[in-house]
Structures are given as structure tokens and as C-alpha cells.
Motif scaffolding. Sequence first.
Motif, PDB file in Angstrom:
ATOM      1  N   GLN A  50       0.827  -1.498  -0.008  1.00 17.67           N
ATOM      2  CA  GLN A  50       0.092  -0.170   0.112  1.00 17.67           C
ATOM      3  C   GLN A  50       0.801   1.204  -0.118  1.00 17.67           C
ATOM      4  N   SER A  51       1.938   1.351   0.909  1.00 15.19           N
ATOM      5  CA  SER A  51       2.734   2.550   1.040  1.00 15.19           C
ATOM      6  C   SER A  51       3.495   2.749  -0.143  1.00 15.19           C
ATOM      7  N   LEU A  52       3.814   1.507  -1.030  1.00 15.31           N
ATOM      8  CA  LEU A  52       4.549   1.809  -2.157  1.00 15.31           C
ATOM      9  C   LEU A  52       4.056   2.843  -3.236  1.00 15.31           C
ATOM     10  N   ILE A  53       2.619   3.076  -3.106  1.00 14.55           N
ATOM     11  CA  ILE A  53       1.889   3.823  -4.169  1.00 14.55           C
ATOM     12  C   ILE A  53       2.236   5.180  -3.745  1.00 14.55           C
ATOM     13  N   ALA A  54       2.125   5.634  -2.281  1.00 10.90           N
ATOM     14  CA  ALA A  54       2.502   7.152  -2.110  1.00 10.90           C
ATOM     15  C   ALA A  54       4.112   7.222  -2.345  1.00 10.90           C
ATOM     16  N   ASN A  67      -0.657  17.294 -11.319  1.00 14.66           N
ATOM     17  CA  ASN A  67      -0.562  18.264 -10.333  1.00 14.66           C
ATOM     18  C   ASN A  67      -0.834  17.728  -8.945  1.00 14.66           C
ATOM     19  N   PHE A  68      -0.972  18.692  -7.817  1.00 15.08           N
ATOM     20  CA  PHE A  68      -1.094  17.861  -6.591  1.00 15.08           C
ATOM     21  C   PHE A  68      -2.436  17.584  -6.259  1.00 15.08           C
ATOM     22  N   TYR A 258       2.747  13.828   1.192  1.00 17.29           N
ATOM     23  CA  TYR A 258       3.316  15.156   0.613  1.00 17.29           C
ATOM     24  C   TYR A 258       4.691  15.709   1.548  1.00 17.29           C
ATOM     25  N   TYR A 259       5.349  14.574   2.363  1.00 12.82           N
ATOM     26  CA  TYR A 259       6.320  14.927   3.032  1.00 12.82           C
ATOM     27  C   TYR A 259       7.565  15.092   2.372  1.00 12.82           C
ATOM     28  N   ILE A 260       7.348  14.134   1.209  1.00  8.83           N
ATOM     29  CA  ILE A 260       8.495  13.869   0.250  1.00  8.83           C
ATOM     30  C   ILE A 260       8.712  15.619  -0.667  1.00  8.83           C
ATOM     31  N   PHE A 261       7.415  15.843  -0.956  1.00 10.24           N
ATOM     32  CA  PHE A 261       7.303  17.236  -1.740  1.00 10.24           C
ATOM     33  C   PHE A 261       7.831  18.317  -0.898  1.00 10.24           C
ATOM     34  N   TYR A 262       7.402  18.230   0.347  1.00 11.56           N
ATOM     35  CA  TYR A 262       7.783  19.394   1.390  1.00 11.56           C
ATOM     36  C   TYR A 262       9.415  19.632   1.622  1.00 11.56           C
ATOM     37  N   LEU A 263       9.905  18.336   1.717  1.00  6.88           N
ATOM     38  CA  LEU A 263      11.225  18.329   2.018  1.00  6.88           C
ATOM     39  C   LEU A 263      12.075  18.833   0.606  1.00  6.88           C
ATOM     40  N   ILE A 264      11.474  18.311  -0.492  1.00  4.96           N
ATOM     41  CA  ILE A 264      12.186  18.737  -1.822  1.00  4.96           C
ATOM     42  C   ILE A 264      12.078  20.330  -2.079  1.00  4.96           C
TER      43      ILE A 264
END
Length: 416
Positions: A50-54, A67-68, A258-264
Motif C-alpha cells: 500500500q505505502s509503495l503507491i504514495a 498536479n497535486f 506530501y512530506y517528500i514534496f515538502y522536503l524537496i
Amino acid sequence: MNKPVILSEEALTEPVVVNDVPEVAKPGAGPAYVILAGISFSHFLNDTMQSLIASVYPILKDAYALNFAQIGMITLAFQFTASLLQPVVGHYTDKKAQPYSLAIGMASTFFGLLLLSAAHQYLVILVAAALVGLGSAVFHPESARIARLASGGRYGFAQSVFQVGGSLGTSMGPLLAALIVVPYGQGSIAWFSTIAALAIVTLWRIGLWYRPQIAGRKTMPIHAQPGGPSRKRVAVALAVLVALLFSKQLYVSSLSSYYIFYLIDRFGVSTQAAQIYLFIFLAANAVGAFFGGPVGDRFGRKYVIWFSILGALPFTLALPYAGLAASAVLTVVIGLVISSATSSIIVFAQELVPHRFGMISGVFFGVAFGIGGLGAAVLGKLADHTSISFVYQVCAYLPALGLLAIFLPKLPRQAH
């Protein structure tokens, strides 16, 4: 003999389905550790997929110019099928348990991953995500029942063992995506279908153990037990538990999606580095989920819920203003604290409505998925119109809903 359960006077004459063999093992017998380990391992495999999708969202976003809001819709497609169907599955299995349904449901996840690896259109990606969600809808209600059946009376402990498998699996998705999917591309997602195949075999073996436990079901009336909350108090308590799960799950969903996008966006880190940071947060979630259940067994679930939701508030408020290293530390603390409530919330709800165990488990697992999916879509839309940083400033206040725990009733001592 089946022990009487706590119910209001209005429910005294309502017939329910129970087992000739008690639904939970006798406390003196102790937990069935092999079964608990097996169902937790299956939960690990299920939630890894499941987490692989995100975790592959950045790849899909770049490849298809999404887009987001569209990213949020993928999460919604995945989680909405689980949210919609879990209570239905739980209600059905309350009446007629299906020992091999877990293995059959996992086949949906198997085909969903294969489809996602080959998808080249946005609509096909949505369908693949929905298939993985369907597998989750079948998995959670009945596997939660198996965990309770194997608990030996240590309900919080059993639920925590079950939950920690899922939390560890959730944390593995970003790590595996960083190590495999990012270097080898979308097609490498097909390799993870082997995990689904392993889960199918494991769940089939658990079904062989489960089948004789549910043989000879019959309908019996429920008998009230003194000291239980009234029907009105039960309804209020369930509403409060849903609200608490809302605050917890929406915040976790905001980080997961969205944490990945936040850090980037804020710190300029690479996609792989951001996935490692997400893995650290999700691993902390797994640790917190394990300890919450046994602590609730010993000291009371209401206290754990109070501490878990409200205790995370100072750290969530600080996160949007922290640097990269401090953010990593704060997410670890947030994950440890906020995830400790999961087992206590679910077991508390199960004890409020013990005669509808599968349905209530499905509702709460379904609510968790549904809130995460709907929240991800709404937060994605908000991020498109503002910024990812603003989203985290808003979400920081969600744990304040933990104040609602004051309305939870005190259950009789044997419930703990």
C-alpha cells in the motif's frame, strides 16, 4: 460457555452470531503467538504494498505531468475503495466468517500492482490504485478478528502486534521505492507482486487454522452486564473515537502523501533522500503503534488516547518552522507519540460494541483509510492554491482535537 458482554438495555433482545468456541482465547491459555506473528507479518506485507503507491508519487508526477490535486485523487481512489467496503465486509463476516477471504482479497492487490507497473494513462493508474484498496478492504476486518481470537485475553497487546506489522510495512514502502523504483522506473513495481504472492500463501495457511475456530456458529441472545455505558453514551463515544481517529489519520496522511514534496521544496533535497526521511517518520510510527496497546492493557486505553493525540501537539506546531535536521527529529517524536493511540482507539471501539466486532473493526479501519484518502485530495488542492508549507501549518493544529477524549466513558475494569 460464552461470557456475557456489556450492552445497553435496548440491545438485550437483539440476536447475534457467536461461536461455540469463544471468539477470543481464554486468558489463561495465553496468546497464540504463531498466529499473531503470521497475521502481523501478513499486515506487514499488505501495508508495504500500500505505502509503495504514495512513495512513487514523484515518479508518476514527473512522468505524467500531474498536479497535486491529481496526486491526491490517486490516494483517494486507493483509500476510498477500502473505506467504502471495509464496513460491508465486516458486517458480512459477523454473520458468516470467511476463513479464506483474506487470501482471495490479496489477489486483488496482486493484480493491482501488476496493472500499476504497466499503466501509461492516468485513468488506469486510478483503477490500479483502487484494486490495491480493494485488497485492503477485505484484509483488515477479518484479520483484526483473527488477532483478537489469538489474543489470549490480551486484546491491546494482540492489536498492537497486528498494528506494528502494518506500520513497519508502511515504513518500508518509501525505502523500497528509493532503492528499487527510483533507479529502475515504474515497471519495477511489478516485482512487488511477489510480495502479494507470499502474502496469499501465508494467509491461506492462517485460514487453515482459522476455519475450525469458527465452526458451529449459532445465534444467541445478548445478556447485559452491570456497569456498561448506555446506548446513548456508546453512540457519543463512537463519534468521539471517529473524531480522534480523524485528527490522527489526517495528520499522518499529510506527512505520508506530501512530506517528500515538502522536503524537496523547502530544503532542496533529492527524491531518494526525501524518501529516506519519510521512512524514518513511518518507522517511528511502527514503534509507537507497538507500545500503545500493551500500555493501554495495563493502565487503561483512555489515558493512552489522551497522551497520544494531545501529546503530539507541541511537536506538530513546531515542525513547519524547523530546519532539516530538527524536522527529522520532530517527525520521529510525532510518529512515536501519535501512533500509540491506534490500538487503543480500535480496541476501545470494539469493547463498546462487542456484538458487532467485524463491522466496528471495518468501520474504524475504513474510516482511517477514507479520512486519509479524502484528506489527501483536499490537502493536495490546498497545496496547489497555496503551498506545501502552508498545508503543514494548518495540519499542525489537528492534534488539538484530542481534547474530545474527555467525553469517552469509563469502561468496566475487565474491559481493560
